[in-house]
Scaffold this active site. Structure first.
Site, short mmCIF file in Angstrom:
data_model
loop_
_atom_site.label_atom_id
_atom_site.label_comp_id
_atom_site.label_asym_id
_atom_site.label_seq_id
_atom_site.Cartn_x
_atom_site.Cartn_y
_atom_site.Cartn_z
CB SER A 127 -0.96 0.01 1.20
OG SER A 127 -0.24 0.02 2.42
CE LYS B 174 -2.75 1.45 5.19
NZ LYS B 174 -2.33 0.98 3.86
#
Length: 355
Positions: free
Chosen positions: A248, A293
């Site tokens: 990611s 996140k």
């Protein structure tokens, strides 16, 4: 009252003792791809002129409970109620058919591949040539190729026919019947690596004969390798970041490389964080744990968050105050959004929107 108190104590004790098949996700560390980590530059480029960059381009992570850890019922209930954590089935993070070590290895491989893709996407964005070659990406333990072919070997040809893409290798192998020999023309990994360090293309090659076997699920001929694409770069790009797994961080590393190799600041001095996979063509893909996140980014000080377009719906469910979610689908989208940010063009930003 005594009876109720005793019952409450009994329930709490049971909740602590009862183990449930869940794992917890929470906001993890964020790292500025333009800065340092543990006293060393995250991005180190040698052999090409680089430029100082201000602002932040932070990649974000998710912290998860270990594969061997089993939450108790109280912890699970607390995690479900908390705003800064997510409780998910244990098998979501650690599939039942994989060991903890296999999961770690897979995450490490995905992270390594994401760094490779980030370099390719960044250099192609800057129109800097990137070389490609087909290599042995991995060798199946106990397969016919074990001990004969090795990860990193450059595959020049199969049965004398040149290969240009990994799919060419599979196609040429499956033209055989199980039990037949396949001849690979390869440059050994060590020779290829030595040539790359000198900035040269590996030369020569040797023939390696491997006897095929039948695949477990059908009668296809296989040799027990996975072919992949390796890239060669005209200068060295070293990314130092330990204890991180998964794909990611690709987008943010690609942007960090572009910023280091170009004059001016991509961010205009602003604090930008983000996430997203990236491929060699610059396409940005979705990731897991998006809400964790965004929390991590805002807690660190980010004001803008580059969000893969397929993650926008999930990210919008609980946006931290003061954080603007910017929708991106490619590295070009991200660069255009950064231009809007540094020019103060808030109205032009492609924000995540409901629906």
């Amino acid at each position: 009252m005594l009876t109720a108190t005793l019952l409450l104590i009994a329930v709490l004790c049971a909740g602590v003792l009862i183990r449930v098949p869940y794992a917890e996700m929470s906001p993890g560390p964020t790292v500025d791809t333009l800065g340092e980590h543990n006293g060393e530059p995250v991005l180190n480029i040698e052999g090409r002129r680089t430029y100082e960059a201000s602002g932040h381009l932070n990649m974000t992570t998710v912290r998860v409970t270990g594969a061997d850890y089993r939450m108790n019922l109280v912890e699970a209930l607390y995690g479900w109620l908390a705003d800064d954590s997510a409780v998910v089935p244990h098998s979501t993070l650690y599939p039942d058919d994989k060991s903890a070590e296999e999961v770690r290895e897979e995450n490490a491989e995905e992270f390594s591949q994401s760094l490779e893709s980030a370099k390719v996407a960044a250099l192609r964005e800057l129109e800097i040539p990137v070389g490609e070659r087909v290599v042995v990406a991995s060798v199946v333990k106990g397969g016919p190729a074990q001990g004969r072919l090795h990860a990193g070997d450059v595959i020049r040809a199969v049965d004398g026919e040149p290969v240009e893409q990994p799919d060419d290798v599979a196609r040429l192998v499956t033209e055989h019947e199980p039990g037949e020999d396949v001849v690979f023309t390869v440059v050994p990994a060590k020779r290829a690596e030595a040539a790359e360090k000198k900035g040269e293309e590996p030369t020569g090659g040797r023939d390696v004969t491997v006897t095929t076997t039948a695949a477990d699920d059908d009668k296809r001929a296989i040799v027990g390798i996975r072919a992949g694409l390796d890239h060669t770069f005209p200068f060295e790009i070293d990314i130092k970041l330990a204890d991180v797994g998964g794909p990611s961080a690709g987008l943010m590393f690609a942007l960090g490389i572009v910023d280091k190799l170009t004059k001016g600041d991509l961010t205009g001095g602003e604090f930008v964080a983000g996430t997203g996979t990236i491929d060699g063509e610059g396409a940005v893909g979705p990731i897991g744990g998006i809400q964790m996140k965004t929390i991590a980014a805002r807690d660190k000080g980010a004001e803008y968050f580059l969000t893969p377009e397929d993650n926008c719906a999930g990210a919008l469910r609980d946006v931290p105050d003061g954080l603007t979610l910017v929708k991106v689908g490619t590295i070009d989208d991200a660069l255009e959004a950064l231009e809007d940010i540094r020019e103060g063009n808030e109205a032009g930003l492609p924000r995540c929107t409901a629906g």
